[in-house]
Design a protein around this motif. Structure first.
Motif, PDB file in Angstrom:
ATOM      1  N   MET A   1      44.563  41.321  47.446  1.00  0.00           N
ATOM      2  CA  MET A   1      45.474  40.285  46.970  1.00  0.00           C
ATOM      3  C   MET A   1      45.444  40.265  45.450  1.00  0.00           C
ATOM      4  SD  MET A   1      45.259  37.018  49.398  1.00  0.00           S
ATOM      5  CE  MET A   1      45.303  37.184  51.171  1.00  0.00           C
ATOM      6  N   ILE A   2      46.583  39.979  44.863  1.00  0.00           N
ATOM      7  CA  ILE A   2      46.637  39.965  43.400  1.00  0.00           C
ATOM      8  C   ILE A   2      46.999  38.571  42.880  1.00  0.00           C
ATOM      9  CG2 ILE A   2      47.689  41.021  41.345  1.00  0.00           C
ATOM     10  CD1 ILE A   2      48.199  43.442  43.491  1.00  0.00           C
ATOM     11  N   ASP A   3      48.148  38.036  43.324  1.00  0.00           N
ATOM     12  CA  ASP A   3      48.539  36.717  42.810  1.00  0.00           C
ATOM     13  C   ASP A   3      48.356  35.596  43.837  1.00  0.00           C
ATOM     14  OD1 ASP A   3      50.585  37.219  44.516  1.00  0.00           O
ATOM     15  OD2 ASP A   3      52.200  36.969  43.058  1.00  0.00           O
ATOM     16  N   GLY A   4      48.280  35.943  45.134  1.00  0.00           N
ATOM     17  CA  GLY A   4      48.089  34.925  46.168  1.00  0.00           C
ATOM     18  C   GLY A   4      49.270  34.004  46.342  1.00  0.00           C
ATOM     19  N   SER A   5      50.431  34.402  45.814  1.00  0.00           N
ATOM     20  CA  SER A   5      51.577  33.481  45.885  1.00  0.00           C
ATOM     21  C   SER A   5      52.803  34.080  46.576  1.00  0.00           C
ATOM     22  CB  SER A   5      51.974  33.064  44.465  1.00  0.00           C
ATOM     23  OG  SER A   5      52.571  34.166  43.821  1.00  0.00           O
ATOM     24  N   GLY A   6      52.655  35.266  47.148  1.00  0.00           N
ATOM     25  CA  GLY A   6      53.789  35.875  47.828  1.00  0.00           C
ATOM     26  C   GLY A   6      54.739  36.602  46.900  1.00  0.00           C
ATOM     27  N   MET A   7      54.374  36.748  45.611  1.00  0.00           N
ATOM     28  CA  MET A   7      55.295  37.341  44.636  1.00  0.00           C
ATOM     29  C   MET A   7      55.004  38.830  44.370  1.00  0.00           C
ATOM     30  SD  MET A   7      57.038  34.661  43.691  1.00  0.00           S
ATOM     31  CE  MET A   7      57.711  34.848  42.057  1.00  0.00           C
ATOM     32  N   CYS A   8      53.747  39.240  44.431  1.00  0.00           N
ATOM     33  CA  CYS A   8      53.429  40.596  43.963  1.00  0.00           C
ATOM     34  C   CYS A   8      53.553  41.660  45.042  1.00  0.00           C
ATOM     35  CB  CYS A   8      52.013  40.626  43.386  1.00  0.00           C
ATOM     36  SG  CYS A   8      50.717  40.458  44.634  1.00  0.00           S
ATOM     37  N   GLY A   9      53.458  41.272  46.298  1.00  0.00           N
ATOM     38  CA  GLY A   9      53.570  42.238  47.396  1.00  0.00           C
ATOM     39  C   GLY A   9      52.286  42.996  47.676  1.00  0.00           C
ATOM     40  N   GLY A  10      51.236  42.696  46.925  1.00  0.00           N
ATOM     41  CA  GLY A  10      49.973  43.432  47.077  1.00  0.00           C
ATOM     42  C   GLY A  10      49.351  43.294  48.458  1.00  0.00           C
ATOM     43  N   CYS A  11      49.585  42.164  49.102  1.00  0.00           N
ATOM     44  CA  CYS A  11      48.899  41.904  50.369  1.00  0.00           C
ATOM     45  C   CYS A  11      49.778  42.204  51.578  1.00  0.00           C
ATOM     46  CB  CYS A  11      48.437  40.456  50.416  1.00  0.00           C
ATOM     47  SG  CYS A  11      49.817  39.297  50.477  1.00  0.00           S
TER      48      CYS A  11
ATOM     49  N   PHE B   1      53.450  38.999  54.274  1.00  0.00           N
ATOM     50  CA  PHE B   1      52.511  38.845  53.160  1.00  0.00           C
ATOM     51  C   PHE B   1      51.380  37.937  53.631  1.00  0.00           C
ATOM     52  CE2 PHE B   1      56.648  39.589  51.073  1.00  0.00           C
ATOM     53  CZ  PHE B   1      56.341  40.847  50.591  1.00  0.00           C
TER      54      PHE B   1
ATOM     55  N   CYS C   1      49.045  36.409  52.120  1.00  0.00           N
ATOM     56  CA  CYS C   1      48.716  35.188  51.368  1.00  0.00           C
ATOM     57  C   CYS C   1      49.614  34.004  51.730  1.00  0.00           C
ATOM     58  CB  CYS C   1      48.750  35.453  49.874  1.00  0.00           C
ATOM     59  SG  CYS C   1      50.346  35.922  49.227  1.00  0.00           S
TER      60      CYS C   1
HETATM   61  S1  FES Z   1      48.772  38.490  46.954  1.00  0.00           S
HETATM   62 FE1  FES Z   1      50.675  38.861  46.003  1.00  0.00          FE
HETATM   63  S2  FES Z   1      52.089  38.695  47.605  1.00  0.00           S
HETATM   64 FE2  FES Z   1      50.220  38.162  48.508  1.00  0.00          FE
END
Ligand code: FES
Length: 280
Positions: free
Chosen positions: A215-225, A235, A237
């Motif tokens: 996870m990178i931002d934990g807000s659903g914006m970065c797509g990392g998760c 996502f 998060c």
């Molecule tokens: S941590 Fe970035 S979208 Fe889930």
């Protein structure tokens, strides 16, 4: 700043940290997580909330030292502070009385399975818990889980404590003795969750897993998760962290978890090297 009020070593490389975060302590529900950043140069890292106390305004997280940030956390002491703690994030576990449920915790997943098992017991379910660890010294929270379970089975891979074997074998024992499981909650290493899901699918038992991607931002914006569930991109998060185990693409999750392993190892090695030089 969030003051650390307690630290504890639970097992080799496994630590507990209790941190002041009154708003999160008041709002948190089983299954939710936080993202923390130690200091201004630190990365954001997700941790599931394993316990909380509204009176002291504290939350508890349990973590394993696997890289730079967790190694830095292990060096912190009561009285030290953490810069940001954001949460509670993610959807809480759906709590409902369904009958007999089985909660499985493997490795660090035990700390996440505990509040969920507790919530399911409070919702009126018969809770059968299974805890698994590689070896006796890596097992923790046994008394806590026992205190909220109708029955607890413990197993270790090497047979050093409890029954020798895997959590899937314990689950099979429960099914074979006729327990009518209405729900299985499995939290632990990806291969463990994958094999539990495979077994419960055969028996048609609804199963939930809690996923732990990068996870990178934990807000659903970065797509990392992002993960694939039932063929759709989700996502973790914001859509999770819990999902229907029978729909999760565990192969893809395994690949994505491995994608930054080299960089993580390099960063951890550099941190250890700097520590030796007194610059850590
Ligand atoms: S941590 Fe970035 S979208 Fe889930």
């Amino acid at each position: 700043m969030h003051k650390i009020v307690k630290t504890e070593s639970l097992a080799p490389s496994m630590f507990l940290m209790e941190v002041e975060a009154p708003k999160i302590a008041a709002k948190r529900k089983p299954g939710q997580f936080i993202m923390l950043r130690i200091d201004e140069t630190g990365e954001r890292v997700p941790f599931t909330i394993s316990d909380g106390n509204t009176e002291t305004g504290t939350i508890t997280i349990v973590y394993q030292v696997v890289g730079k940030t967790t190694a830095q956390m292990a060096a912190l002491k009561p009285g030290d502070s953490i810069l940001d703690v954001v949460g509670p994030l993610g959807k809480p576990t759906h709590m409902e009385k369904v009958g007999t449920v089985c909660c499985i915790g493997g490795g660090t997943g035990i700390a996440i399975a505990y509040p969920i098992a507790k919530g399911l017991r409070e919702a009126g379910n018969k809770v059968l818990s299974i805890l698994g660890a590689r070896t006796k010294e890596l097992l923790f929270y046994e008394d806590q889980v026992r205190s909220i379970s109708n029955e607890l089975l413990v197993c270790t891979d090497d047979g050093s404590y409890g029954q020798k074997g895997l959590v899937t074998e314990m689950l099979k024992q429960l099914i074979d003795r006729g327990e009518q499981l209405k729900l299985v909650v499995a939290i632990g290493p990806v291969p463990m969750m994958k094999f539990v899901a495979k077994m419960t699918k055969e028996y048609n038992i609804p199963t939930i897993v809690s996923l732990n991607p990068i996870m990178i931002d934990g807000s659903g914006m970065c797509g990392g998760c992002r993960v694939s569930v039932g063929g759709a991109t989700k996502f973790v998060c914001v859509d999770g962290p819990e999902f229907d185990a029978h729909q999760v693409d565990f192969e893809l999750l395994t690949k994505r978890l491995a994608s930054y392993r080299e960089e993580e190892a390099k960063s951890y090695d550099l941190y250890k090297h700097n520590c030796k030089l007194g610059r850590g």
